[in-house]
Design a protein around this motif. Structure first.
Motif, PDB file in Angstrom:
ATOM      1  N   GLU B 208      60.180   9.971  24.007  1.00  0.00           N
ATOM      2  CA  GLU B 208      61.591   9.550  23.985  1.00  0.00           C
ATOM      3  C   GLU B 208      62.175   9.594  25.401  1.00  0.00           C
ATOM      4  O   GLU B 208      62.952   8.734  25.789  1.00  0.00           O
ATOM      5  N   LEU B 209      61.788  10.602  26.175  1.00  0.00           N
ATOM      6  CA  LEU B 209      62.235  10.696  27.564  1.00  0.00           C
ATOM      7  C   LEU B 209      61.735   9.504  28.367  1.00  0.00           C
ATOM      8  O   LEU B 209      62.495   8.870  29.112  1.00  0.00           O
ATOM      9  N   SER B 212      63.683   6.441  27.528  1.00  0.00           N
ATOM     10  CA  SER B 212      65.019   6.518  28.110  1.00  0.00           C
ATOM     11  C   SER B 212      64.986   6.230  29.613  1.00  0.00           C
ATOM     12  O   SER B 212      65.810   5.476  30.142  1.00  0.00           O
ATOM     13  N   LEU B 213      64.018   6.821  30.311  1.00  0.00           N
ATOM     14  CA  LEU B 213      63.881   6.585  31.751  1.00  0.00           C
ATOM     15  C   LEU B 213      63.608   5.110  32.037  1.00  0.00           C
ATOM     16  O   LEU B 213      64.224   4.505  32.924  1.00  0.00           O
ATOM     17  N   LEU B 214      62.671   4.513  31.278  1.00  0.00           N
ATOM     18  CA  LEU B 214      62.298   3.109  31.520  1.00  0.00           C
ATOM     19  C   LEU B 214      63.497   2.191  31.310  1.00  0.00           C
ATOM     20  O   LEU B 214      63.622   1.165  31.979  1.00  0.00           O
ATOM     21  N   ASN B 215      64.379   2.552  30.386  1.00  0.00           N
ATOM     22  CA  ASN B 215      65.539   1.708  30.139  1.00  0.00           C
ATOM     23  C   ASN B 215      66.578   1.791  31.255  1.00  0.00           C
ATOM     24  O   ASN B 215      67.528   1.014  31.275  1.00  0.00           O
ATOM     25  N   THR B 216      66.390   2.723  32.200  1.00  0.00           N
ATOM     26  CA  THR B 216      67.277   2.780  33.376  1.00  0.00           C
ATOM     27  C   THR B 216      66.555   2.320  34.647  1.00  0.00           C
ATOM     28  O   THR B 216      67.155   2.317  35.721  1.00  0.00           O
ATOM     29  N   LEU B 236      70.074  16.832  26.388  1.00  0.00           N
ATOM     30  CA  LEU B 236      70.544  17.541  25.196  1.00  0.00           C
ATOM     31  C   LEU B 236      70.100  16.814  23.934  1.00  0.00           C
ATOM     32  O   LEU B 236      69.622  17.429  22.980  1.00  0.00           O
ATOM     33  N   GLU B 237      70.245  15.476  23.935  1.00  0.00           N
ATOM     34  CA  GLU B 237      69.933  14.681  22.744  1.00  0.00           C
ATOM     35  C   GLU B 237      68.490  14.900  22.306  1.00  0.00           C
ATOM     36  O   GLU B 237      68.203  15.032  21.121  1.00  0.00           O
ATOM     37  N   GLU B 243      59.841  21.153  32.085  1.00  0.00           N
ATOM     38  CA  GLU B 243      58.540  20.594  32.454  1.00  0.00           C
ATOM     39  C   GLU B 243      58.318  19.175  31.932  1.00  0.00           C
ATOM     40  O   GLU B 243      57.385  18.491  32.354  1.00  0.00           O
ATOM     41  N   ASP B 244      59.176  18.706  31.005  1.00  0.00           N
ATOM     42  CA  ASP B 244      58.939  17.390  30.398  1.00  0.00           C
ATOM     43  C   ASP B 244      59.008  16.253  31.410  1.00  0.00           C
ATOM     44  O   ASP B 244      58.321  15.236  31.263  1.00  0.00           O
TER      45      ASP B 244
END
Lengths: 325, 325
Positions: B208-209, B212-216, B236-237, B243-244
């Motif tokens: 999910e991270l 989210s990163l790729l979409n920015t 938070l979400e 470490e992620d």
């Protein structure tokens, strides 16, 4: 399978001839191209004439390899060569029609491979399914027969073996594989540089593909099934090549708790290609694929079925859900 | 740096004592935990009492390691031990205050590390900056001194070295590294299984991270600069752990044509942590970081600056653009 020729028999056949065509399988990967370049440069160092031919030519992601531009698509007419050496190719048709035609003048066929299903279609054959890569067989042939091992061969062997073992990670990696890598480093291999070229370089369109796939990612069955998809319109939008989506499914198979992963890819003709992956023995990818006329292995299988994508997805996920429950 | 103790001197000190506390650095990685477990199990096999303490305890991604639950956070009072062995830790404070307190009764400190900056803060020190991982130093100590090498040690050494070399890819990988891996396989290491546990397992929140990163993700300067960002609300979400996001930036640094990559991460206090990466010598990450009070190395550097994220992004990208033009 007929009896393997020894390295000595293969080396004697090589020494007894002057001109060679080296082939490998269609849609070539690192082991295919790496094996061609590795053996070819050893032969050139022995004074032989070598033609490096691949049905599909050199893929973009391997152009960093030294002298890789020597890999050519088949010429229209057969080449004037005595010997054809087929590398890393499980069946003769998988060499490609035009490549086979280019080798039509060869009177001796040597077949070197690590696929267990290889029917030994050469005059001389060396099939070693315990080897993780054909590149490792080439290395052993060269070392045991005192053939030359120039820098281009050294680097090509490393590329072949590293890519076919997932960077020395897969279960096919043996102690001999690591020993070989140690010897290649002693021979001057630049580990950092070659790995950066193999792994640390991606066309932007592959990142766009990954983003697009992740935006369709869904989990089912409480997180045991992960699936994502690629409409044909996205392939056009990002000008994707067939090899771009290879192995991307490993990312979602690797999610904690996921037992089965599915990738639904819309083809130009509207058909749907489905790739299935199992994390372990709790899901049999091949059995599910066979229910739709597909096939493969327990951990990795494929289907080609009618679309649209939503219908294919619904049908396949229904079967997967039953299979893992 | 003071003179290194020999393996023999270190082994003699180990043999002369009975009780040990093994420490490694805060925010431990595979080499830190792997070195603790590797050496500790060798010591236990020699009949020693061993305490495995880490300031931050065991990270989730290493719980697959055999006996990893032996890694504990520091107890309130100092342990009753004779010797403290600090592993893979470049400076003493990086062991963590509570961990150092736990070792307060130790009368002998042994310091084993591969960081060149290590000031040799032990009574006995063995710092080898040519080794790609502290785990490889532990292996050499054990082999050269005939210490036991049980299965838990074998597997922990592999994890330590594989993770610190990016699966045998980084330029610090030597022929000795590959030879060591060959020997570990001969000793019974299950290559496929251990690598699947190291690399083929991700919590869903990391996927999910990544989405989210790729979409920015944005490219600047004709594709020479890539950047993405992570607002605190997203952390938070998805309930992200520190470490992620480690190493995710490597994906965009690896885009063809990208020379500089930047990751803007909003922290709980509203400050912005900026990670900078250079592909090669055409961009110096450290020089750009220093202009904002940050620091690091030429290829990897970091900044902590005031937000909001949009301001930090604008300021840093402006400097990067100038630096690479």
């Amino acid at each position: 399978m007929s009896k393997n020729s020894t390295y000595q028999e293969i080396a004697e056949a090589i020494r007894a001839h002057d001109s060679f065509i080296l082939l490998s399988h269609i849609r070539p990967d690192g082991d295919a191209i790496g094996s061609q370049l590795a053996l070819g440069h050893a032969l050139e160092e022995m004074g032989k004439t070598v033609h490096y031919i691949n049905e599909d030519g050199l893929p973009d992601n391997l152009t960093f390899m030294v002298n890789s531009q020597k890999i050519q698509t088949p010429p229209e007419n057969p080449l004037d060569v005595q010997v054809c050496i087929a590398l890393d190719c499980a069946t003769k048709p998988r060499l490609g029609e035009n490549a086979i035609n280019a080798a039509a003048n060869a009177t001796l066929w040597i077949n070197i491979d690590h696929h267990i299903s290889n029917p030994a279609y050469g005059n001389l054959n060396h099939i070693d399914s315990t080897s993780p890569a054909t590149g490792q067989i080439i290395y052993q042939l060269i070392k045991s027969e005192g053939m030359p091992l120039p820098a281009a061969t050294r680097d090509a062997i490393y590329v072949a073996v590293s890519t076919d073992t997932g960077s020395f990670q897969y279960s096919n990696t043996t102690s001999e594989t690591y020993e070989m890598a140690a010897e290649l480093v002693r021979l001057g291999l630049d580990v950092g540089s070659i790995n950066a070229q193999i792994y640390d370089s991606n066309p932007y369109r592959k990142i766009e593909l990954l983003r697009s796939l992740l935006n369709t990612l869904q989990l089912e069955e409480g997180g045991k099934v992960a699936h994502w998809e690629l409409p044909y319109s996205v392939k056009l939008e990002y000008n994707l090549k067939p090899e771009d989506s290879e192995d991307q499914i490993d990312l979602i198979r690797g999610i904690d708790g996921v037992l089965a992963a599915a990738f639904f890819e819309e083809l130009e003709d509207g058909k749907i290609r489905v790739s299935l992956r199992a994390k372990d023995d709790s899901f049999n990818a091949c059995e599910t694929a066979q229910l739709f006329g597909g096939g493969g292995h327990k951990r990795a299988a494929g289907i080609r079925m009618t679309g649209p994508i939503a219908d294919a997805r619904r049908k396949v996920l229904e079967v997967i859900s039953k299979a893992i429950s």
